[in-house]
Design a protein around this motif. Sequence first.
Motif, PDB file in Angstrom:
ATOM      1  N   ILE A 239       0.832  -1.204   0.000  1.00 16.15           N
ATOM      2  CA  ILE A 239       0.000   0.000   0.000  1.00 16.15           C
ATOM      3  C   ILE A 239       0.863   1.249   0.000  1.00 16.15           C
ATOM      4  O   ILE A 239       0.615   2.216  -0.735  1.00 16.15           O
ATOM      5  CB  ILE A 239      -0.956  -0.040   1.210  1.00 16.15           C
ATOM      6  N   GLU A 240       1.897   1.252   0.834  1.00 17.37           N
ATOM      7  CA  GLU A 240       2.809   2.397   0.907  1.00 17.37           C
ATOM      8  C   GLU A 240       3.507   2.624  -0.437  1.00 17.37           C
ATOM      9  O   GLU A 240       3.735   3.763  -0.841  1.00 17.37           O
ATOM     10  CB  GLU A 240       3.846   2.168   2.010  1.00 17.37           C
ATOM     11  N   LYS A 241       3.839   1.556  -1.147  1.00 13.24           N
ATOM     12  CA  LYS A 241       4.527   1.679  -2.438  1.00 13.24           C
ATOM     13  C   LYS A 241       3.630   2.341  -3.484  1.00 13.24           C
ATOM     14  O   LYS A 241       4.126   2.884  -4.475  1.00 13.24           O
ATOM     15  CB  LYS A 241       4.984   0.307  -2.927  1.00 13.24           C
ATOM     16  N   LEU A 242       2.322   2.295  -3.261  1.00 13.44           N
ATOM     17  CA  LEU A 242       1.386   2.962  -4.181  1.00 13.44           C
ATOM     18  C   LEU A 242       1.254   4.448  -3.858  1.00 13.44           C
ATOM     19  O   LEU A 242       0.529   5.173  -4.533  1.00 13.44           O
ATOM     20  CB  LEU A 242       0.009   2.302  -4.101  1.00 13.44           C
ATOM     21  N   GLY A 243       1.948   4.893  -2.805  1.00 15.69           N
ATOM     22  CA  GLY A 243       1.861   6.291  -2.410  1.00 15.69           C
ATOM     23  C   GLY A 243       0.683   6.589  -1.504  1.00 15.69           C
ATOM     24  O   GLY A 243       0.354   7.753  -1.263  1.00 15.69           O
ATOM     25  N   LEU A 244       0.028   5.529  -0.997  1.00 17.09           N
ATOM     26  CA  LEU A 244      -1.084   5.701  -0.063  1.00 17.09           C
ATOM     27  C   LEU A 244      -0.543   5.613   1.351  1.00 17.09           C
ATOM     28  O   LEU A 244       0.194   4.690   1.686  1.00 17.09           O
ATOM     29  CB  LEU A 244      -2.145   4.618  -0.290  1.00 17.09           C
ATOM     30  N   HIS A 245      -0.906   6.563   2.193  1.00 16.81           N
ATOM     31  CA  HIS A 245      -0.401   6.554   3.570  1.00 16.81           C
ATOM     32  C   HIS A 245      -1.137   5.511   4.395  1.00 16.81           C
ATOM     33  O   HIS A 245      -2.369   5.499   4.445  1.00 16.81           O
ATOM     34  CB  HIS A 245      -0.572   7.924   4.225  1.00 16.81           C
ATOM     35  N   TYR A 254      -8.560  -7.089  20.134  1.00 14.82           N
ATOM     36  CA  TYR A 254      -9.129  -8.297  19.551  1.00 14.82           C
ATOM     37  C   TYR A 254      -8.519  -8.613  18.189  1.00 14.82           C
ATOM     38  O   TYR A 254      -8.733  -9.683  17.638  1.00 14.82           O
ATOM     39  CB  TYR A 254     -10.645  -8.154  19.450  1.00 14.82           C
ATOM     40  N   PHE A 255      -7.761  -7.671  17.655  1.00 14.63           N
ATOM     41  CA  PHE A 255      -7.035  -7.822  16.398  1.00 14.63           C
ATOM     42  C   PHE A 255      -6.049  -6.671  16.293  1.00 14.63           C
ATOM     43  O   PHE A 255      -6.143  -5.687  17.028  1.00 14.63           O
ATOM     44  CB  PHE A 255      -7.984  -7.844  15.181  1.00 14.63           C
ATOM     45  N   ARG A 256      -5.108  -6.804  15.378  1.00 10.79           N
ATOM     46  CA  ARG A 256      -4.184  -5.713  15.074  1.00 10.79           C
ATOM     47  C   ARG A 256      -4.685  -5.035  13.808  1.00 10.79           C
ATOM     48  O   ARG A 256      -5.206  -5.691  12.897  1.00 10.79           O
ATOM     49  CB  ARG A 256      -2.771  -6.249  14.868  1.00 10.79           C
ATOM     50  N   SER A 257      -4.519  -3.729  13.726  1.00  7.04           N
ATOM     51  CA  SER A 257      -5.110  -2.965  12.630  1.00  7.04           C
ATOM     52  C   SER A 257      -4.108  -2.051  11.945  1.00  7.04           C
ATOM     53  O   SER A 257      -3.230  -1.486  12.591  1.00  7.04           O
ATOM     54  CB  SER A 257      -6.259  -2.104  13.158  1.00  7.04           C
ATOM     55  N   VAL A 258      -4.278  -1.911  10.634  1.00  2.92           N
ATOM     56  CA  VAL A 258      -3.607  -0.901   9.826  1.00  2.92           C
ATOM     57  C   VAL A 258      -4.697  -0.218   9.015  1.00  2.92           C
ATOM     58  O   VAL A 258      -5.534  -0.882   8.396  1.00  2.92           O
ATOM     59  CB  VAL A 258      -2.553  -1.516   8.884  1.00  2.92           C
ATOM     60  N   TYR A 259      -4.714   1.127   9.012  1.00  2.53           N
ATOM     61  CA  TYR A 259      -5.740   1.887   8.305  1.00  2.53           C
ATOM     62  C   TYR A 259      -5.137   2.688   7.153  1.00  2.53           C
ATOM     63  O   TYR A 259      -4.004   3.171   7.252  1.00  2.53           O
ATOM     64  CB  TYR A 259      -6.436   2.873   9.250  1.00  2.53           C
ATOM     65  N   PHE A 260      -5.900   2.836   6.090  1.00  4.43           N
ATOM     66  CA  PHE A 260      -5.523   3.718   4.986  1.00  4.43           C
ATOM     67  C   PHE A 260      -6.775   4.052   4.185  1.00  4.43           C
ATOM     68  O   PHE A 260      -7.789   3.344   4.262  1.00  4.43           O
ATOM     69  CB  PHE A 260      -4.471   3.060   4.080  1.00  4.43           C
ATOM     70  N   ARG A 261      -6.714   5.148   3.434  1.00  2.05           N
ATOM     71  CA  ARG A 261      -7.821   5.498   2.539  1.00  2.05           C
ATOM     72  C   ARG A 261      -7.504   4.996   1.141  1.00  2.05           C
ATOM     73  O   ARG A 261      -6.455   5.319   0.579  1.00  2.05           O
ATOM     74  CB  ARG A 261      -8.063   7.013   2.519  1.00  2.05           C
ATOM     75  N   GLU A 262      -8.401   4.199   0.609  1.00  2.54           N
ATOM     76  CA  GLU A 262      -8.214   3.720  -0.765  1.00  2.54           C
ATOM     77  C   GLU A 262      -8.429   4.905  -1.709  1.00  2.54           C
ATOM     78  O   GLU A 262      -8.943   5.957  -1.296  1.00  2.54           O
ATOM     79  CB  GLU A 262      -9.133   2.526  -1.045  1.00  2.54           C
ATOM     80  N   PRO A 263      -8.029   4.781  -2.984  1.00  6.68           N
ATOM     81  CA  PRO A 263      -8.055   5.940  -3.892  1.00  6.68           C
ATOM     82  C   PRO A 263      -9.409   6.613  -4.057  1.00  6.68           C
ATOM     83  O   PRO A 263      -9.487   7.805  -4.367  1.00  6.68           O
ATOM     84  CB  PRO A 263      -7.570   5.345  -5.223  1.00  6.68           C
ATOM     85  N   GLY A 264     -10.499   5.873  -3.832  1.00  7.87           N
ATOM     86  CA  GLY A 264     -11.829   6.461  -3.972  1.00  7.87           C
ATOM     87  C   GLY A 264     -12.298   7.202  -2.734  1.00  7.87           C
ATOM     88  O   GLY A 264     -13.382   7.785  -2.738  1.00  7.87           O
ATOM     89  N   GLY A 265     -11.493   7.167  -1.667  1.00  7.85           N
ATOM     90  CA  GLY A 265     -11.821   7.927  -0.470  1.00  7.85           C
ATOM     91  C   GLY A 265     -12.402   7.132   0.681  1.00  7.85           C
ATOM     92  O   GLY A 265     -12.649   7.677   1.756  1.00  7.85           O
ATOM     93  N   VAL A 266     -12.630   5.829   0.495  1.00  7.17           N
ATOM     94  CA  VAL A 266     -13.204   5.003   1.560  1.00  7.17           C
ATOM     95  C   VAL A 266     -12.102   4.560   2.516  1.00  7.17           C
ATOM     96  O   VAL A 266     -11.021   4.159   2.080  1.00  7.17           O
ATOM     97  CB  VAL A 266     -13.932   3.775   0.980  1.00  7.17           C
TER      98      VAL A 266
END
Length: 311
Positions: A239-245, A254-266
């Motif tokens: 994801i980072e290689k695509l330039g998305l933070h 209850y789980f480990r999480s990583v968050y990012f906004r996909e290109p459409g804004g979700v």
Amino acid sequence: MEQAVKGIHHITAISGNARKNYDFYTRIMGLRFVKKTVNFDDPHTYHFYYGDEKGTPGTILTFFPWEEIMAGRRGTHMATEVGYSIPEGSIDFWLKRLDAANMIYNKPSSKFGEVYLTFLDPDGLKVELTVPEKTDDRIPWETAEVSADNATRGFHHVTLTLEDIQPTADLLVSVFGYQLQKNHANRYRFASPSGEPGSYVDLVEAKGEQRGHVAGGSVHHVAFRMKDEAEQLLYREKIEKLGLHATEQLDRKYFRSVYFREPGGVLFELATDSPGFTVDEPLAELGTHLKLPAQFEPQRQEIESKLIKLG
């Protein structure tokens, strides 16, 4: 692609009154109340988890109930539908049940060869109950009013409504390993080649439609399944290689999480399958106690005094 994301881990939405939300999803929908905890960023707000007996990834619908939240508005740049899988022959049961509960619903229709029923929950969240083409063998949670013959099996799909689907489709294919399965008009269905139930992501292209507003009755984010933290880091790197933070790995207990906004804004989340919901409660007692993140435990008395009572 060497590997592919198995499917949806959980979907988190926003509601208004906590008691009304709890009553609808446990009583009318017949889901198990898996966990009663609080928002990590706002400990005076509940975080509810509903699912099957164990809160298995792919069955978990969660809510942040903000009492005075304004109503959201469906539109582009957001997830607009939560789809559940139901057994063949159960549509009439759900029609009668929704009617008796005075819910707003549409007549059953067909999409991609599957019969479905659309309704709005008490806060206006759009939910679809779909009879899948392939029988869903997941074991449901049963209640006195919703038997296994009719009960939801877990997620069937989630729908994203976008101004332009191509950037999001590219991410689903190149990073998640998804494949375009079906297309009709402006709706495109992507699925994981794993064949796991609850993997469908529908992209609806709505050029020129008004941008949506995430608030009450809206999906806050969509989480996808990660086998473990190592796999999660691999996807985070892609994801980072695509330039998305992407955020660092965050401990959600209850789980480990990583968050990012996909290109459409979700807002997307990568969530690990483990450790699961029995990490702080026995299976038989899931959802019966208020469980607080460790950092908020010293404030328990004050937090409990400000949370609305459910029963």
